[in-house]
Design a protein around this motif. Structure first.
Motif, PDB file in Angstrom:
ATOM      1  N   ASN A 187     -24.096 -19.520 -52.811  1.00 50.21           N
ATOM      2  CA  ASN A 187     -25.080 -19.474 -53.899  1.00 50.21           C
ATOM      3  C   ASN A 187     -26.519 -19.696 -53.430  1.00 50.21           C
ATOM      4  OD1 ASN A 187     -24.832 -22.083 -53.193  1.00 50.21           O
ATOM      5  ND2 ASN A 187     -24.320 -22.862 -55.234  1.00 50.21           N
ATOM      6  N   ARG A 241     -30.074 -17.558 -54.230  1.00 49.69           N
ATOM      7  CA  ARG A 241     -29.154 -16.413 -54.288  1.00 49.69           C
ATOM      8  C   ARG A 241     -28.347 -16.387 -52.994  1.00 49.69           C
ATOM      9  NH1 ARG A 241     -29.098 -14.552 -59.550  1.00 49.69           N
ATOM     10  NH2 ARG A 241     -31.235 -14.228 -60.244  1.00 49.69           N
ATOM     11  N   ARG A 261     -22.511 -14.458 -53.442  1.00 43.76           N
ATOM     12  CA  ARG A 261     -22.035 -14.118 -54.797  1.00 43.76           C
ATOM     13  C   ARG A 261     -22.928 -13.085 -55.478  1.00 43.76           C
ATOM     14  NH1 ARG A 261     -21.269 -20.032 -57.328  1.00 43.76           N
ATOM     15  NH2 ARG A 261     -19.506 -20.720 -56.079  1.00 43.76           N
ATOM     16  N   ASP A 262     -24.204 -13.120 -55.091  1.00 46.46           N
ATOM     17  CA  ASP A 262     -25.156 -12.188 -55.713  1.00 46.46           C
ATOM     18  C   ASP A 262     -25.352 -10.932 -54.869  1.00 46.46           C
ATOM     19  OD1 ASP A 262     -26.011 -14.177 -57.818  1.00 46.46           O
ATOM     20  OD2 ASP A 262     -26.564 -15.265 -55.993  1.00 46.46           O
TER      21      ASP A 262
END
Lengths: 166, 292
Positions: B166, B138, B141-142
């Motif tokens: 990512n 993660r 973006r998360d």
């Protein structure tokens, strides 16, 4: 006479015992005794062939429930028919041997069925035809070739021995 | 004439032979031949028995050979099936294991409803030996940011050290550079948990007069603003106290097996507080007041 009689007894007894074993183990097989007599008769004299027919027939019958002489009767008819042809198997060729095998199997089947019926045995002809006769014809047509080859060699050996004997 | 004589002899011979056969048959049916038949049949039966045994033996050997071929073929088929089942079993065990771990994480999230969590797979473990970090799948973006705490159902894992789009790297609490403000759950005594290369933790800066019961849970205190309070850090296994030192310390064992870590939760609702500004302000004040 003595020479080929001495040869015929062990060969035919062995053929009869192997035939009986085949029937027990594989539930069917070639009629080795009949094929031996046939193979001997196509090249041998009538006197020799009749001896083979008697000895072979009695050996077969002693190992079965059929009355002694049943098989001999069919074989006697066979050797006289072959003798009547008065020809050598090498001259008549492949198809005549096959025809003789079919004829011999048929004669053997008919005579033995007839004698068994007359002797009081119950014979189911229809089932015997499909489960015994037809497969036996097939086995005999295949087995005649090695049997004829072996017996031809033995026959030559017996005759040579007779010719050169002092 | 000779021909005719020969023909008649042959016919006689035929009929004599036929009559002989028929005579044998009649005698056999009547039973008069039975004694002779029994005597002659005895050696024939013995020979037949021997040939039978040999034929049966050959037949059985042939059958056994055929059976061996069949068994080999079946064995191959069963081995293939077994391999397939083993593969499926491994897969199912993995699924079961994942399910158990995820269920634990889910349980943990339900106990801390005030916080938001983001589940992440561990994709890499630092193999250098000098650092104790892991990578998770993660990133920015998360919504993952540097400093966010990382936990599992068994306690504190570490905090986000750096982030890419990512993926993120997590500094484990077992890393020697890691320091977590903590307290003992029963006595509320505060200290700092520092990582060790051995994989153990050390609770330091505990005043000498405080009693540290073995087995007591160590939880985050929330002081310093780096971690939210009340997350389990580990359990006290032993204590050490020297008179010449100002503080005592305790050995703490994390409840997490960092070697088999597969899933973690990133606490996304927690924002680390940067108190370095206040430290700089204190230094400035000391300078103005003529301090050191």
């Amino acid at each position: 006479m003595g020479r080929y009689l001495t040869v015929s007894i062990p060969i035919l007894v062995l053929a009869a015992t192997i035939e009986a074993s085949f029937i027990r183990v594989f539930l069917g097989g070639p009629e080795l005794v009949m094929l031996c007599v046939l193979a001997w008769a196509v090249n041998g004299s009538l006197e020799e062939s009749v001896t083979w027919a008697f000895v072979g027939g009695i050996a077969s019958d002693l190992l079965s429930a059929a009355p002694t002489g049943t098989t001999s009767l069919g074989l006697i008819i066979l050797v006289f028919v072959i003798s009547r042809l008065d020809r050598q198997v090498y001259r008549v060729g492949f198809f005549l041997i096959l025809s003789l095998v079919i004829f011999a199997t048929t004669v053997q089947f008919v005579t033995s069925s007839l004698i068994l019926v007359l002797a009081g045995f119950r014979v189911d002809l229809l089932n015997s035809l499909s489960y015994v006769f037809v497969p036996t014809v097939g086995y005999n047509l295949v087995a005649i070739w090695p049997v004829a080859m072996i017996l031809r060699r033995i026959q030559r050996w017996v005759r040579d021995d007779r010719v050169f004997a002092p | 004439m000779v021909q005719s004589s020969w023909r008649s002899n042959r016919l006689v011979f035929f009929f004599v032979s036929m009559f002989a056969c028929l005579g044998l048959i009649v005698l056999s049916v009547v039973g008069l031949l039975a004694p002779v038949e029994n005597i002659v049949a005895a050696p024939l039966n013995a020979i037949t028995g021997a040939v039978n045994r040999a034929t049966l033996s050959l037949s059985q050997s042939a059958e056994e050979l055929a059976q061996i071929r069949d068994l080999r073929a079946r064995n191959r088929a069963l081995e293939e099936t077994l391999a397939q089942f083993q593969s499926e079993l491994v897969e199912l065990r993995e699924i079961e294991s994942d399910y158990d771990r995820l269920a634990e994480l889910l349980d943990y999230t339900t106990t801390r409803e005030a916080e938001d969590f983001l589940a992440a797979d561990v994709i890499n473990v630092d193999q250098s030996g000098q650092l104790r970090t892991i990578a998770v799948n993660r990133g920015t973006r998360d919504g993952v940011a540097v400093g966010m705490p990382v936990v599992t159902g068994e306690g504190l894992v570490g905090r986000i050290l750096n982030v890419s789009a990512n993926a993120s790297r997590v500094l484990l609490i077992t890393d020697p550079t890691s320091a977590v403000s903590s307290r003992l759950q029963s006595s509320r005594v505060e200290g700092t948990v520092i990582g060790q290369l051995s994989g153990n933790l050390r609770l330091t800066f505990i005043p000498l007069d405080e009693e540290i019961p073995e087995g007591d849970l160590v939880i985050t205190s929330g002081l310093g603003g780096n971690f939210p309070p009340d997350i389990v850090v580990g359990q006290v296994t032993s204590t050490r106290q020297f008179e010449f030192e100002l503080f005592q310390e305790a050995q703490v064992r994390s409840l997490i097996d960092f070697n088999t870590l597969e899933f973690v939760l990133v606490v996304t609702s927690f924002e680390p507080i940067d108190i370095s500004v206040f430290e700089e302000a204190d230094e400035d004040a000391e300078t103005i007041n003529g301090g050191p």
